[in-house]
Each structure stands twice: as C-alpha cells, then as structure tokens.
Design a protein around this motif. Sequence first.
Motif, PDB file in Angstrom:
ATOM      1  N   ARG A 181      34.752  44.448  77.830  1.00 39.24           N
ATOM      2  CA  ARG A 181      35.162  44.300  76.434  1.00 39.24           C
ATOM      3  C   ARG A 181      36.156  45.365  76.009  1.00 39.24           C
ATOM      4  NH1 ARG A 181      32.782  48.156  73.530  1.00 39.24           N
ATOM      5  NH2 ARG A 181      30.557  48.656  73.765  1.00 39.24           N
ATOM      6  N   ASN A 182      36.338  46.396  76.883  1.00 41.16           N
ATOM      7  CA  ASN A 182      37.371  47.374  76.575  1.00 41.16           C
ATOM      8  C   ASN A 182      38.755  46.752  76.638  1.00 41.16           C
ATOM      9  OD1 ASN A 182      35.425  49.310  76.316  1.00 41.16           O
ATOM     10  ND2 ASN A 182      35.737  50.202  78.339  1.00 41.16           N
ATOM     11  N   LEU A 183      38.872  45.617  77.328  1.00 40.26           N
ATOM     12  CA  LEU A 183      40.182  44.981  77.445  1.00 40.26           C
ATOM     13  C   LEU A 183      40.612  44.340  76.138  1.00 40.26           C
ATOM     14  CD1 LEU A 183      39.839  43.314  80.957  1.00 40.26           C
ATOM     15  CD2 LEU A 183      41.012  45.410  80.371  1.00 40.26           C
ATOM     16  N   CYS A 184      39.654  44.083  75.261  1.00 41.79           N
ATOM     17  CA  CYS A 184      40.070  43.491  73.987  1.00 41.79           C
ATOM     18  C   CYS A 184      39.744  44.387  72.805  1.00 41.79           C
ATOM     19  CB  CYS A 184      39.444  42.110  73.797  1.00 41.79           C
ATOM     20  SG  CYS A 184      37.663  42.139  73.712  1.00 41.79           S
ATOM     21  N   GLY A 185      38.893  45.392  73.018  1.00 43.92           N
ATOM     22  CA  GLY A 185      38.613  46.317  71.922  1.00 43.92           C
ATOM     23  C   GLY A 185      37.352  45.976  71.153  1.00 43.92           C
ATOM     24  N   VAL A 186      36.819  47.008  70.474  1.00 42.02           N
ATOM     25  CA  VAL A 186      35.546  46.860  69.768  1.00 42.02           C
ATOM     26  C   VAL A 186      35.629  45.807  68.670  1.00 42.02           C
ATOM     27  CG1 VAL A 186      33.957  48.068  68.229  1.00 42.02           C
ATOM     28  CG2 VAL A 186      34.799  49.212  70.281  1.00 42.02           C
ATOM     29  N   GLU A 187      36.668  45.880  67.862  1.00 39.55           N
ATOM     30  CA  GLU A 187      36.828  44.939  66.739  1.00 39.55           C
ATOM     31  C   GLU A 187      36.742  43.502  67.203  1.00 39.55           C
ATOM     32  OE1 GLU A 187      36.985  47.333  63.639  1.00 39.55           O
ATOM     33  OE2 GLU A 187      37.689  45.280  63.314  1.00 39.55           O
ATOM     34  N   ALA A 188      37.597  43.178  68.183  1.00 35.24           N
ATOM     35  CA  ALA A 188      37.683  41.785  68.651  1.00 35.24           C
ATOM     36  C   ALA A 188      36.374  41.342  69.285  1.00 35.24           C
ATOM     37  CB  ALA A 188      38.822  41.650  69.648  1.00 35.24           C
ATOM     38  N   ALA A 189      35.703  42.282  69.984  1.00 30.67           N
ATOM     39  CA  ALA A 189      34.449  41.919  70.642  1.00 30.67           C
ATOM     40  C   ALA A 189      33.378  41.590  69.611  1.00 30.67           C
ATOM     41  CB  ALA A 189      34.000  43.061  71.550  1.00 30.67           C
ATOM     42  N   LEU A 190      33.270  42.425  68.576  1.00 33.86           N
ATOM     43  CA  LEU A 190      32.265  42.186  67.542  1.00 33.86           C
ATOM     44  C   LEU A 190      32.546  40.869  66.818  1.00 33.86           C
ATOM     45  CD1 LEU A 190      31.893  45.759  66.021  1.00 33.86           C
ATOM     46  CD2 LEU A 190      30.096  44.433  67.135  1.00 33.86           C
ATOM     47  N   LYS A 191      33.814  40.644  66.547  1.00 36.35           N
ATOM     48  CA  LYS A 191      34.193  39.429  65.829  1.00 36.35           C
ATOM     49  C   LYS A 191      33.831  38.197  66.669  1.00 36.35           C
ATOM     50  CE  LYS A 191      37.969  38.084  62.818  1.00 36.35           C
ATOM     51  NZ  LYS A 191      39.301  37.609  63.187  1.00 36.35           N
ATOM     52  N   ARG A 192      34.130  38.267  67.947  1.00 40.11           N
ATOM     53  CA  ARG A 192      33.849  37.129  68.818  1.00 40.11           C
ATOM     54  C   ARG A 192      32.362  36.866  68.881  1.00 40.11           C
ATOM     55  NH1 ARG A 192      35.025  32.376  70.604  1.00 40.11           N
ATOM     56  NH2 ARG A 192      33.907  31.916  72.517  1.00 40.11           N
ATOM     57  N   ALA A 193      31.593  37.951  69.020  1.00 35.54           N
ATOM     58  CA  ALA A 193      30.149  37.778  69.216  1.00 35.54           C
ATOM     59  C   ALA A 193      29.456  37.290  67.960  1.00 35.54           C
ATOM     60  CB  ALA A 193      29.534  39.090  69.681  1.00 35.54           C
ATOM     61  N   TYR A 194      29.812  37.899  66.822  1.00 35.23           N
ATOM     62  CA  TYR A 194      29.021  37.631  65.618  1.00 35.23           C
ATOM     63  C   TYR A 194      29.629  36.607  64.678  1.00 35.23           C
ATOM     64  CZ  TYR A 194      25.937  41.470  66.794  1.00 35.23           C
ATOM     65  OH  TYR A 194      25.029  42.274  67.405  1.00 35.23           O
ATOM     66  N   VAL A 195      30.918  36.333  64.820  1.00 33.57           N
ATOM     67  CA  VAL A 195      31.558  35.426  63.862  1.00 33.57           C
ATOM     68  C   VAL A 195      32.091  34.165  64.527  1.00 33.57           C
ATOM     69  CG1 VAL A 195      33.385  35.227  62.122  1.00 33.57           C
ATOM     70  CG2 VAL A 195      32.216  37.402  62.435  1.00 33.57           C
ATOM     71  N   GLU A 196      32.860  34.353  65.627  1.00 36.16           N
ATOM     72  CA  GLU A 196      33.635  33.227  66.152  1.00 36.16           C
ATOM     73  C   GLU A 196      32.918  32.401  67.203  1.00 36.16           C
ATOM     74  OE1 GLU A 196      37.039  35.138  67.710  1.00 36.16           O
ATOM     75  OE2 GLU A 196      37.818  35.771  65.761  1.00 36.16           O
ATOM     76  N   ALA A 197      31.895  32.941  67.821  1.00 34.94           N
ATOM     77  CA  ALA A 197      31.295  32.215  68.945  1.00 34.94           C
ATOM     78  C   ALA A 197      30.756  30.874  68.478  1.00 34.94           C
ATOM     79  CB  ALA A 197      30.186  33.043  69.564  1.00 34.94           C
ATOM     80  N   GLU A 238      21.534  51.592  59.563  1.00 35.66           N
ATOM     81  CA  GLU A 238      20.616  52.070  60.600  1.00 35.66           C
ATOM     82  C   GLU A 238      21.058  51.683  61.993  1.00 35.66           C
ATOM     83  OE1 GLU A 238      16.426  51.818  58.169  1.00 35.66           O
ATOM     84  OE2 GLU A 238      16.444  51.766  60.364  1.00 35.66           O
ATOM     85  N   LEU A 239      22.010  50.753  62.075  1.00 37.85           N
ATOM     86  CA  LEU A 239      22.461  50.327  63.385  1.00 37.85           C
ATOM     87  C   LEU A 239      23.388  51.372  64.002  1.00 37.85           C
ATOM     88  CD1 LEU A 239      23.317  46.562  62.773  1.00 37.85           C
ATOM     89  CD2 LEU A 239      21.439  47.467  64.163  1.00 37.85           C
ATOM     90  N   ALA A 240      23.359  51.448  65.327  1.00 36.83           N
ATOM     91  CA  ALA A 240      24.269  52.350  66.033  1.00 36.83           C
ATOM     92  C   ALA A 240      25.699  51.829  65.920  1.00 36.83           C
ATOM     93  CB  ALA A 240      23.874  52.420  67.504  1.00 36.83           C
ATOM     94  N   THR A 241      26.669  52.747  65.917  1.00 35.66           N
ATOM     95  CA  THR A 241      28.077  52.334  65.853  1.00 35.66           C
ATOM     96  C   THR A 241      28.565  52.027  67.250  1.00 35.66           C
ATOM     97  OG1 THR A 241      28.182  54.245  64.411  1.00 35.66           O
ATOM     98  CG2 THR A 241      30.178  52.945  64.617  1.00 35.66           C
ATOM     99  N   MET A 242      29.189  50.859  67.399  1.00 39.02           N
ATOM    100  CA  MET A 242      29.677  50.486  68.711  1.00 39.02           C
ATOM    101  C   MET A 242      30.949  51.265  69.036  1.00 39.02           C
ATOM    102  SD  MET A 242      29.774  46.692  70.216  1.00 39.02           S
ATOM    103  CE  MET A 242      31.369  46.007  70.512  1.00 39.02           C
ATOM    104  N   THR A 243      31.031  51.716  70.291  1.00 41.29           N
ATOM    105  CA  THR A 243      32.227  52.447  70.729  1.00 41.29           C
ATOM    106  C   THR A 243      32.796  51.756  71.955  1.00 41.29           C
ATOM    107  OG1 THR A 243      31.018  53.825  72.294  1.00 41.29           O
ATOM    108  CG2 THR A 243      31.152  54.636  70.022  1.00 41.29           C
ATOM    109  N   GLN A 244      33.873  52.314  72.471  1.00 38.43           N
ATOM    110  CA  GLN A 244      34.406  51.855  73.754  1.00 38.43           C
ATOM    111  C   GLN A 244      33.304  52.003  74.807  1.00 38.43           C
ATOM    112  OE1 GLN A 244      38.175  51.574  74.946  1.00 38.43           O
ATOM    113  NE2 GLN A 244      38.248  53.242  76.401  1.00 38.43           N
ATOM    114  N   ALA A 245      33.247  51.082  75.746  1.00 35.81           N
ATOM    115  CA  ALA A 245      32.247  51.176  76.814  1.00 35.81           C
ATOM    116  C   ALA A 245      32.666  52.273  77.774  1.00 35.81           C
ATOM    117  CB  ALA A 245      32.158  49.838  77.553  1.00 35.81           C
TER     118      ALA A 245
END
Lengths: 180, 659, 546
Positions: free
Chosen positions: A97-113, A127-134
Amino acid sequence: MNKPKIASDWICGCAGCHMSLLDMDERILKIVELADLRATPITDLKEPDESGVDVGILEGGVNNSANEEVAHKMRKRSKILVALGDCAVFGGVPAMRNLCGVEAALKRAYVEAESNEPGSQIPDDPELATMTQARAIHEVVPVDYNVPGCPPDADTIFYVLAELAQGRKPEIKDEYLHWH
Amino acid sequence: MLQITINGKQIEVPEGTTVLRAAEKAGINIPRLCDHKELTPYGGCRLCIVEVQGVRVPMASCTLPVSNGMVVNTETEALKKSRKFILSMLFSERNHFCPFCQVSGGDCELQNAAYHEEMTHWPIQPGWNNFVVDTSHPYFVLDNNRCILCRRCVRACAEMAGNFTLSVAERGAKSLVVADTDVPLGESTCIKCGSCVQVCPTGAIIDKTSAYQMHDKDLTEVKSICTGCSVGCSIKLMVRDNRIIRIEGGWHGSVNHGVLCEHGRYDPMNESRKRITTPLMKKDGKLEPVSWNEALKAVADQLRPLSGQKDGIAAIVSTKLPAETLTAFKDLFAHNEIVTTTEEGMPTASVTKFAEKQGSFEGKLDVLSNADTVLCIGVDAGRTHMVAGFMFKRNMPKGTRLINIDPEENELNDLANLYLKPKAGSDLALILGLQAVIVKEGLGRSPLALPDTDSLIQKAVEETGISRDQLTQTARVLANSITPVILFGKGITAQRDENLVEELYNLAVLVGAVDSERLGLLSLKGEANSLTATLLGLDQIFELNGHKAVFVALGDDYVSRSFVERVSKVSYLVVQASYESKLTAQADVVLPVTVWSEQEGHYINLDGRVQKTQKVFSAPENVRDNLAVLNELATRMNISLESNWKQAILARKSSVALN
Amino acid sequence: MQTKRAMILVSNDPESVRLGANELIQHLTEALIAYDLQDEVEISPLSNVGVSNILPLVAVYPEATVYGPVKAEDARFLVEEHLYKGRIANDLLAPPKHLSGNIGWLRAHKGYNPAEQRIVLERAGRIDPENIEEFIAENGYQALGKALTETTPEQVIETIEKSGLQGRGGAGFPTGRKWKFVRMAKGEKKYIICNADESEPGTFKDRIVLEGDPHTILEAMAIAGYALGADEGYIYIRGEYGLAYRRLQHAIEQAEEYGFLGKDIFETGFNFHIHLHTGAGAYVCGEETALIESIEGKRGEPRARPPYPVTHGLWNKPTLVNNVETLANIPAIIRNGAEWYRSFGTPSSPGTKVYTIMGNVNFTGVIEVPMGITLREVINIYAKGMKPGSILRMAQTGGSSGSIIPASLQDTPMDFESFRKAGVSLGSGALLICDQNTCIVDLVKVLLQFFRFESCGKCTPCRVGTQRAYEIVARISQGQGRLEDLDTLISLGQEMERAANCGLGQTAAVPIRDMLKHFRTETEAHILLGSCPAGKCEMLPEVEHV
C-alpha cells in the motif's frame, strides 16, 4: 531460574510467522527447556517484562502509531531484538500500500470498495491509531537479527531461537536463507 | 595464450578472454547479474568487480580482457562489502516483493545473489515509487517493479532475434525498459520470440503460460529438437506430470544457440486440437471405436491385395515425421506408384534435382553470421523459418544489407535496404537480368558466358515490371559485396524448375557467394524433415486417378482444406494421425498415433544437420507410436521393411553436405 | 586588410545582440558615413568579452578606450566626439571598476596584470571570428604550415611531449603521451575528436574559444591529424552552443575554401576533413567514450575500459579525444616551441589555464593565467576581491565534481601536482567562490541533484547512488537528517568511487567527501541543532516520534 527470557509480539502481520514457529512441533519443548518463554501472543503474559528480556521477537511491520509504541517498547526491553518474517524485515505484503499512499489506501478500503455500504466513511475516532507508511522494524528501531521468509520455515526459526537461547549468534545463511 | 592468476590459481587462456570467463574456467564463480554467456558483455550491474593488482579501483570482470600476467582477487573483504552495496542499491531502486513473485525461491538471480552474500534484509529501504506493469502482451508480463536494468532483454532482442524492439528510455534514475517508442508491449513490433523472457534474471519479464507452475529445480529438463520447420532449432523442455510447462531455446544448439521463434516456443503450448485416443472405424457411415487388432486387420486386409496394383494405393506421409518413420513408410508402400509426402516436394524437389547434376552446392546457416549482403528471394524470413531471418537481421546495424525479392507482400520489406516486387512467375527473367547486368558491367568475380546481356536485361525489365535502375542497383549492390549470401525458398522451389535453381547457383558463383571457400547459397526448405523426404525420393506431386485406397500417415501435422478435398473422394481412406481433423472425419479407419514429444527419431534440417528428438512423455494408453504402427501393418501385409534410414538417405545426392 | 587609422570594436555575443548590438553597429556605420570617415575607420564585431554588466561594449583603438553600455542612439554622439573631434565621449565611458583587467587585455594580449598570459585566448575577442583573413593575419595556420612542410609527424608529437602540455578537460593526462599512443596504435584509419561538449556547470572557457577563435581549433585538429595519421576529425559540440556551432560551421567552410582543410593541404598531399556533431543535452557525453557512442548514434553511455579510445575509439578505430582548451594550445606550441611553453606555469604543470570565475567576487568572467597561481591571487588580483560584505568561506575548484575547499586552503598553488598532493582536484577550471552566506549542505544538495539528473543510468552505483545520496542530503538540509546518515553518505561515496563505470559516478562523491572532511561542523548543525549556520536551508518541522 537463570534461563534466558524470550518474549515476542505481533504487530502488522498475519500471525503466519508465529504459526510457522509452532510448526517446529515437538522441538518447542526443547526451546522451553533452554529458555523461559515470557509474553507472546500464544502465552498468557501480554507485555514483555518491565525488567527486560534477553530476546525480543517481533512479527509484522510498523504500520501505525500503535505499532510504533509496541516496537519501541520491545526494543527498550530486549537485549537482542529479532525481526521475524518479511513484514518485519522489509514491510512485506502490507507494504504494497506504500505504492499508493495512506490516503488512497484508506479511501479504497473504507469508502470505495465494492463491499462497502453507500455513505461509508473512513473511521476517525480519536482512540484509533493513526495509519502511517508501512515500515520495516529496522526503520523504526535498531534490529539485531532479521529472519526473512513469508513465513520463515520452522527449521530456521528453531535454529535461530535455539542458538539465541544458548547465548550463541545464529548465522542465517545457506539452508536457513532460502525461499520455499 | 595468456597467463592469469585468480585467487592464487594460475591458468592459461586465449587472448580476448574476459576475466569473468577465465575465472569460470578456473572453477571460480564471480557473482554477476547483467552478464549472460550468450550476450555481449555490458558491464552495468558492477556486481562482478574484482581487484586487479596494480590498479587503484576494482574493475568489472565481465568486460575486462585478460592481460598477460594479470593477478586478480575476487574474494577480499572490501569486495564482499562492495557486492552488498551494489545489491542494496538494486533492492532500494525498485519494489522487490519476493513473497509472491513467480521466480522467488531459486529462479531469481537477484535473490540468489543476495543470499550468496548472506544478506538477510535490505540496508536501504526503497522509495516505494510506482512502476509500470505492462500486461498487454499475449504471452509475457513486463513488470518494471522488478527490473534491475541489466539490459539483458535489450541485448537479447537485438543480438538473438535481431528485432530491436526493446530499449531503454530516459536516463539515470528515470531509465525504463520500453518497447519501441514506449508503447505497450502487446502493441509493439515484438515478434514474441521470447528471448527476453529466457534471459531475464529476475521476475521482471515473466512468461504467463508457465508462471507459478513449479520452480525450475523441481522440473525435469529434456533436450530435444523443434519439429516446427526445417531450421531444426535445439530446444529444452521443462516438464512435470506428463506435460510441458515451458519450452526454451537450447543454448547448446549449434543451429540456434538459444533463440527460438514464437512457433517453436508457443505452438505446442497452444495446441487446441482434440486428441484421438482410440482406433476408429467407419461402421454404417459413423466412426466407431474399435480395438487395434480389428483396425489393423481391416486395413491390412483391404490394402494387401491392392499393393502394387495400378491405381491401387496412394500413400502420403507428413514431412514432420522422423526419418525412421519416413523410411519405413517408403518401404511399406514401395511397390505403389504414388508414395509421396504432404509437401509433394515443393520445397526440395528442384533443389535435389539440381544436386544430381551439381553435387552438394548449398551452404550452412553459419554463413549468414558474417554475410555483408543477404539476398532473399521467394521466401518471407519474417514469417517462416524466422530463426534463419534472425541470423542476418541482428547484423544489420553492423552494416549487413538485405535485398528482398518477393512478388507478394513481405514482412521484411520495411527492413530491407532494397526490395523488389517482380510479377509472379518472372523469377527466371529476373535472375538472368541480374546476371546480365553484372557481366555487362564487369563486376563478376568469376567468368560467366552470357549470350546477349542487353536483351536479357531488356527481357528482365519487361517480364518483371521492375525498372532498369532498380535492376541495375540491385545487381551492383550484390556484386560489390564481399561476403554475399543468397537465400531462397518456396517462392522459387514450388515452381519445380531446376533451371531456376541452376541460374541462382550461377548468380551465386558470379558474385562470389559460392567459391572454393564459401557456400553462400541455401534454400530454407519447408518442414522438419523435408530434406530427408526428398532424399528418400518422396517428393512427387500426387494426382489421384480413381485410386482405390489412400493411406495418409499424418502424425501430429496439420492438413489443408485442399488436401482434404483431393483425397476425400477415394473409396477407402486410412488416416494415421494424432489429432482430430476434417481428414480424420472423412476416413474409413483412423489409427491414433504419437505426437512429436512422445516419440524419438532423427531429423535432417535445411542445412544438412542430422539431429534427434527425444521421447519426453509416454503416449496416452490406447495410442501407438507412428513407426510401430507401420511395422505392425507391414507384418500383416507380408511386406518386409528392410531399409535403414541412414543408408536409405544416401540413395540421392543431397544438395547440402550431411553431418 | 586596408590600413585604417582607427578601429571600433563592438561586442556582438548573444547577450549584446539582445541588448541591441546589431542596431548599434548599423547606427555607427551610418554615423561614419555621415562624417565621411568610412575609409578611415573600421568597424568590427567582437565576440564574448568576458563581462556581462556593460553590454553592448564598444572599444575604440588605438586609444583602447572602452565605452559601455552603448545604445544605438548614442552611436552618432560617440562617432562625433571620439572619431571626428578626437575627444573621449565621457558620458559613455564604461565604469572603471567593470574594466579593471579588461582595458589591459584589450590593449595587448598580455593582459592587464603581467601575470595574465593569453595563449588559448590570444585572439578571442580581438578578431572577427567570421573572417578567416583576420585569423591568418594573427599567425593563423602558420603552425599547420610549419608542421606539414618543415616537421615530421614524429617531431610534432615530440614537441608536444616536451612541452609538458596536459589535458585541460579535467583529467590532466599528458597530451603528448596520448598523441603517441594513438600514433602507435595499429590500423590505417584513425580519428581526431575535439571534445567541445563543455557541460561542467560554471565552465564556459571553451565557448570563448569556439565563438571567438574557431579557426585555432581547426588548425590544431589538422596538426593532430598530420601527427597521428588521421584524415578525419569530429568536433562534438554541445547542442546548446548555437552560436559557436554556426561560427565553427562558417570557419570550416572558409578553411576549406582557402585550402587549409580538405584535400592536399599546403600541397603536401595531406588530407583532413572535419565534421560537426551536436550533443543533445547530456553531461555524460563529455566523457570520451560516451561521446564516441553518441557520434555512433547510440545511447551516450560510457564504454567498458580497457580498451581505451587511443586503440579502440570511434567505430573501434584508434581515436584521439582532446578538450578544446588543450587543442587551442597546440598551434602556439608548434609556432613557438616546447621550451617557450615551458616558460609559463610550473615544472610539473607548464603552460596556462583558462579559469571561469564565478561567485561572490567583484569580477566574474574568464581569465587565462599561468598554472600555479593560488586561489588567493585569483580572488584578490583577477577577481578584484570579494564583494563588499562577503568573506571567503569556501571555493569549489574544477566544476561540479571538483573539490570544495575551505578558505584555509586558498594558498595551495593551482597546478595538477600540488592540488593532487593536497587531495584536491583542479578539474576543468571552473572557480566558484562562495562567501559566508553559502551553505555547504545546500551546495552539495544542488550538486547531487545535478548528478542524479545527468547520470546515464548504465551502472548501479551511480544510477542509484546519486539518487540515494541526493535524498539523504536533501533530508539533512531540511533538518530531517540523522547522524547515521553521515556514515551512510561516506560509505555511499566510497563505494561509488570504487564501483562506478565512469568519472561521473566516481567523482559525484567528491563534494560529499569534502563536505564531511572540511565542513563537518556545519553539516552536523543541520542534524543535531536543526539549524543552518549560513541561514540558507529551509528547515521542515520535526517529524513526531513516539
């Protein structure tokens, strides 16, 4: 007991490396004979001893702020730190997911899938952890041994643990450094 | 010979040897990535650097020529550190995901190199930039995330296939392997020969058909010969579980040195015809499965009385079958008038006829490797016998000229320095015209008596429709060459006029293509065993004239619609074939037989090399070997098959020396 | 050339043209006609004069009065005052501080300061580069004639060897020895190549010669052809040098017309043809084997060496590759002898060197001085000192892969030997003088950006190493560096030097090495304190660590 203490934890991994560890079957009795298994995802204790352990093992990469905390804590409390498996060693499959970045990954997983309900949003609970680069463990804290593999095979894991438990330096090469 | 000491070991090597090769000779392996034994050394990856006594910095051993008395060290601590550095640079450049890569686990030279240096992690993590994955090609995937820019693929495309499709765009860190002017591989000038796949050290270029189907170390390797055409390339089959996983060009092959064309590499993988798994016999208009005994008995009973009779049996065999089978076939049907092949001698009859008069006159394919001009007439080397085409295409940047002559559209016209489109059937006039121009201008290497050069030139211009200027220019280029080669094919030989062959020969001698030192004249012929067939005398055209029976030994060959029509009206048709076809549908008896990979046998390629295919698989249960079936029939028909193919082929003079 | 009583030289380099030089020349011509002076006064264009602040520049001889900047409407006034009335046109005089050193070199090719000695630039700026007759009048093609008619090829090579001339492109290889290798190489066909790719940032010395005195290069190449047994030459000129290309093209045409190039030169049976080939924007094509690959129509990637171009060069034939400045010395050496050349410079580095001076100094431009002067002398004498408020902090000598030396080393004599002893490289002669406002990290970052962009991509250490090094130094310049980064940089630099295929990769590490050798404190300040001592780098906010 003066047996060396071994602790492990998994962060952004699939638990496969710990399953591979268990694949050493009855040889785990030998490990337990040589060393004192402290906190691991498969034993009862949940945190490495505050007084410290001799060998700390981490499976999985550092992919969010919570993972970072675990990695720092394990490094602080371990004399020797082992990065177990490809995710820990270089980032592994999650690092794709580093190839597309955190923003795009979150969007794909939670919105667009395709499986998301319409109107789904990216969770933003404080309370959730902040996602970073892998990241690989060694990008965050110094690592003493990297054991690559997805997962590393049981023979390799047994060799590494047995050597460390006996106070020796495992040499990960030849038959222990290969791909299935 | 030069002396070199490597890691304390002293050996002698011929001048021009690189340090890397010298080390190999001494049994010392220097790690390397961009080097490949069949490609010109590049010196780009820098993994092979060695320390040379007296030189300040290490040098790349793959490009360093040995000098006398050189002292080299390949295993110092500093070099080991440098190798780790090179590898860490490579891993940091692109995105190398070993966990799910097809070649991970033994088939990746990059991974193997890292493990050799005992690297358990990447000292420098990559920047995670996204690189293009090109999946547009029908057979390959080009994944730039795995590319180490070793340029093996670029070199292979240039030096093996001579197609020059792949190159590198941009420079520095932006370098990218691209096809043509950066178009998708599937839309490019790629001819799908697969040379790039064969040489790629990582999983950057992957063959779709064989991916994920087992690591090479667990596959069985079988060396054999391709039976796709008469070039006779050496192949290496990677097999498991009774099927072919992948076909590679055999590096060991004296003909092809590792290169293959799309047909040799993929046609067997794309086989979609239905296999015949049991003998069949027509009963009440329908083909029914029968036992071998019943089928063979029926055939023998039917053919025995007809054997030797006028208009009795017409026997036709495929030239894709081994020499042993062709010889047995000939003997079996020897007493009959029509014993011939599916090719009917089109690629070879006139050539062999001329050889009866001239002796062996054709050369070997190797002569193409230093030809400065190649004249192709009556052949499309961009479509058939493609590997022969590679042999001169790849020299064109060095100056080799191509003259292409074809009345039809020809694949190589775009590439040719000169191309002529004479009217169909005007070949003789054209060849004589060329001779006439050369004799008239005094450019010939040896004397040739021509009665009236002016009228020959005039006739050539009139009959071919080619301008006088073009004719003259072509003749001059050919005559002024130092090492010309003339290649001809079915466009000439199908006319069955040995006069044409003779005049081509005269032209070759005139321009010095053929002399006491070189035989720069060769015909590309047709199928795998065209030459064998013609030497056995199996090269006549057949004309059915109320024949009572036709026996077709097809093997795994294809059959054309016109062929089916020509033999379908006969009252008794026996077909010995591997696959269902319109021919087998019309047959009275169908005998299922082995395909090329299920039988062994000898083949003589277009330039006289005798090679052998290997039996790779066992045939399906109820299927029998081609030769075995003929032997069985012979027994039942009381005909003895005496001939040994090795002697039988000597009956006629071969147009090319056999070895 | 008719004898005239006065001469007006007008600068017509591209910048001057942009500022109206052509109109000025037209107006001057009209003014001369108006005052009936056209038979007594000659107007001649002058190529790049090496200054930039007073263009278009007009110099009137024999008084050697320099006016500038002169507009077209001033032309009449100038002609009336100076040529007609015989008075200096004070209002148009160029400010003295812009001229110090220049009036001198315009007066005689000895230069303002007796220490400046123009050999390479003896004619550039003083003659009309588009007029072969002016070249001939200034000893042009004399050396070629002498070589062809009075000396053998071996004697020519011996003279060059004795002169001690070393390559001026940056490598400093003894020129005579290189010529000898090519002569001794087996083969009938040989080539002479002039490396006019000049892509080292800050170097424009070759451009002055190519634009101002193109014939001298043609003459030098023909002499080399005679000495080495070559009948064909190429000038590989960087694509961006449009004017120089046109001047060379014109010069070749004229030389052929006059019989100094082509067949049977000086009726000795010697033939020599020169072709022009342009580059296309690649610094790496200044490397001789990459240059050769480029001429052959391939990607400009340096070849594996050995073999070297002296035995296997263009089309695999023995080839001589020499820099413009190196070649520009040849005719003078042939005319005046090896001993004469040795009278300049130092014993180990004879002759002169053309330097391009840039940076925070009062005079920026081109000078030619004997080898062996120090940086202090260059700054204080030729560059007229640091700009007001500027203190010398560091200087980069030799182009982008040259050494960055601190002020403490400014007394090192600038010759190949001394510099090598001090661990410093002289390179191509670009001198970048930096004051206290220059940040070493920022400078190294810009240099690495250049190398990353220019890397040809053939070899791993350079292709990836320049990228990684740039990233690290960029992070340091933004305050995001770590102390381990310095160790990484050192080992990156060491390995690039060891394993790279050509000079670009090998010397890309030099700025890094010098940064850590001479300026480690400033570098560490970026890392440990998150601040830039020179006040140049923009620090990014710290990344949060748990």
